[in-house]
Scaffold this active site. Structure first.
Site, PDB file in Angstrom:
ATOM      1  N   HIS A  82      41.580  35.601  35.079  1.00  0.00           N
ATOM      2  CA  HIS A  82      41.332  34.171  34.901  1.00  0.00           C
ATOM      3  C   HIS A  82      42.463  33.503  34.099  1.00  0.00           C
ATOM      4  O   HIS A  82      43.163  34.163  33.318  1.00  0.00           O
ATOM      5  CB  HIS A  82      39.989  33.953  34.195  1.00  0.00           C
ATOM      6  CG  HIS A  82      38.820  34.169  35.107  1.00  0.00           C
ATOM      7  ND1 HIS A  82      37.549  33.714  34.818  1.00  0.00           N
ATOM      8  CD2 HIS A  82      38.732  34.769  36.327  1.00  0.00           C
ATOM      9  CE1 HIS A  82      36.737  34.032  35.814  1.00  0.00           C
ATOM     10  NE2 HIS A  82      37.427  34.681  36.731  1.00  0.00           N
ATOM     11  N   GLU A 104      42.402  31.498  31.539  1.00  0.00           N
ATOM     12  CA  GLU A 104      42.259  31.564  30.078  1.00  0.00           C
ATOM     13  C   GLU A 104      42.682  32.932  29.571  1.00  0.00           C
ATOM     14  O   GLU A 104      43.360  33.052  28.537  1.00  0.00           O
ATOM     15  CB  GLU A 104      40.806  31.293  29.659  1.00  0.00           C
ATOM     16  CG  GLU A 104      40.244  29.954  30.134  1.00  0.00           C
ATOM     17  CD  GLU A 104      39.570  30.036  31.501  1.00  0.00           C
ATOM     18  OE1 GLU A 104      40.074  30.763  32.382  1.00  0.00           O
ATOM     19  OE2 GLU A 104      38.548  29.363  31.695  1.00  0.00           O
TER      20      GLU A 104
HETATM   21  N1  LIG Z   1      37.063  29.493  33.831  1.00  0.00           N
HETATM   22  C1  LIG Z   1      37.551  30.032  34.960  1.00  0.00           C
HETATM   23  C2  LIG Z   1      36.746  30.214  36.066  1.00  0.00           C
HETATM   24  C3  LIG Z   1      37.270  30.771  37.206  1.00  0.00           C
HETATM   25  N2  LIG Z   1      38.563  31.123  37.226  1.00  0.00           N
HETATM   26  C4  LIG Z   1      39.168  31.628  38.469  1.00  0.00           C
HETATM   27  C5  LIG Z   1      38.562  32.787  39.162  1.00  0.00           C
HETATM   28  C6  LIG Z   1      38.868  32.495  40.606  1.00  0.00           C
HETATM   29  O1  LIG Z   1      40.209  32.832  40.922  1.00  0.00           O
HETATM   30  C7  LIG Z   1      38.718  30.995  40.685  1.00  0.00           C
HETATM   31  C8  LIG Z   1      37.330  30.551  41.047  1.00  0.00           C
HETATM   32  O2  LIG Z   1      37.183  30.715  42.422  1.00  0.00           O
HETATM   33  P1  LIG Z   1      35.913  30.154  43.208  1.00  0.00           P
HETATM   34  O3  LIG Z   1      34.715  30.913  42.714  1.00  0.00           O
HETATM   35  O4  LIG Z   1      35.800  28.686  42.902  1.00  0.00           O
HETATM   36  O5  LIG Z   1      36.238  30.432  44.634  1.00  0.00           O
HETATM   37  O6  LIG Z   1      39.046  30.551  39.395  1.00  0.00           O
HETATM   38  C9  LIG Z   1      39.367  30.932  36.119  1.00  0.00           C
HETATM   39  O7  LIG Z   1      40.580  31.228  36.146  1.00  0.00           O
HETATM   40  N3  LIG Z   1      38.831  30.403  35.010  1.00  0.00           N
END
Ligand SMILES: Nc1ccn([C@H]2C[C@H](O)[C@@H](COP(=O)(O)O)O2)c(=O)n1
Length: 189
Positions: A103, A105
């Site tokens: 992610h 963060e």
């Molecule tokens: N706080 C967050 C939440 C999610 N992510 C990343 C993980 C995945 O690559 C994407 C979410 O994908 P989706 O479920 O919308 O197809 O975002 C993050 O980096 N930080």
């Protein structure tokens, strides 16, 4: 001196005063700090290869210095072209991106350019999940500004809030002072 000449002189003096004061004044439409940091998080998200959601994060210290930035992506040396970007499979399938993505963060915290993040602020384009929240707490980040909270009802995000509330880390949805920040490479001559 004739009246006409005196008037001309007065006009000249006023004109010089005006141009000097214009040059002495700071720009009015500069980017405020918070908008600048969230815009940096958004810019960072543009590096993400995730076809569905691109997330960016930016960590800032008490002197308004950016100490970390990150976006969601696969771990170092895990090829973006070989690992799957699909989320259609069962979440526990090895064909699912969630198995591999780091992610935004977490990437920011892990790639920070300083040894301690105590007392820093996190700007993120999406509310942190429970796993990133654990890292946020352990790293000493004290405040979170987020843009989107689109997954707020999912247990992962409820757990994140529960931990943040328990330890007293403040989180706030970010309201920008201006709707758009334009980056136009052609404007820089
Ligand atoms: N706080 C967050 C939440 C999610 N992510 C990343 C993980 C995945 O690559 C994407 C979410 O994908 P989706 O479920 O919308 O197809 O975002 C993050 O980096 N930080």
């Amino acid at each position: 001196m004739s009246e006409e000449l005196m008037d001309n002189n007065k006009d000249r003096v006023e004109s010089i005063e005006n141009s000097t004061s214009t040059h002495n004044q700071k720009r009015k439409d500069y980017l405020p700090w918070d908008d600048y940091f969230m815009a940096t998080a958004i810019l960072s998200s543009k590096r993400s290869k995730d076809p569905s959601t691109q997330v960016g994060a930016c960590v800032v210290d008490n002197h308004n210095r950016i100490v970390a930035i990150g976006y969601n992506g696969f771990p170092r040396n895990c090829s973006d072209d070989e690992f799957p970007w699909s989320k259609d499979e069962d979440k526990n399938s090895i064909k699912n991106k969630y198995m591999y993505v780091v992610h935004a963060e977490a990437n920011a915290i892990l790639n920070s350019n300083c040894t301690a993040l105590d007392g820093t602020r996190l700007y993120t384009t999406l509310f942190p999940c429970n796993e990133c929240t654990k890292l946020i707490i352990q790293s000493g980040i004290r405040e979170i500004y987020y843009l989107s909270d689109k997954y707020r009802d999912k247990p992962v995000y409820q757990a994140a809030r529960r931990m943040l509330d328990a330890v007293g880390i403040a989180y706030k949805q970010f309201i920008p002072t201006q709707k758009q920040v334009t980056i136009d490479f052609d404007l820089i001559k």
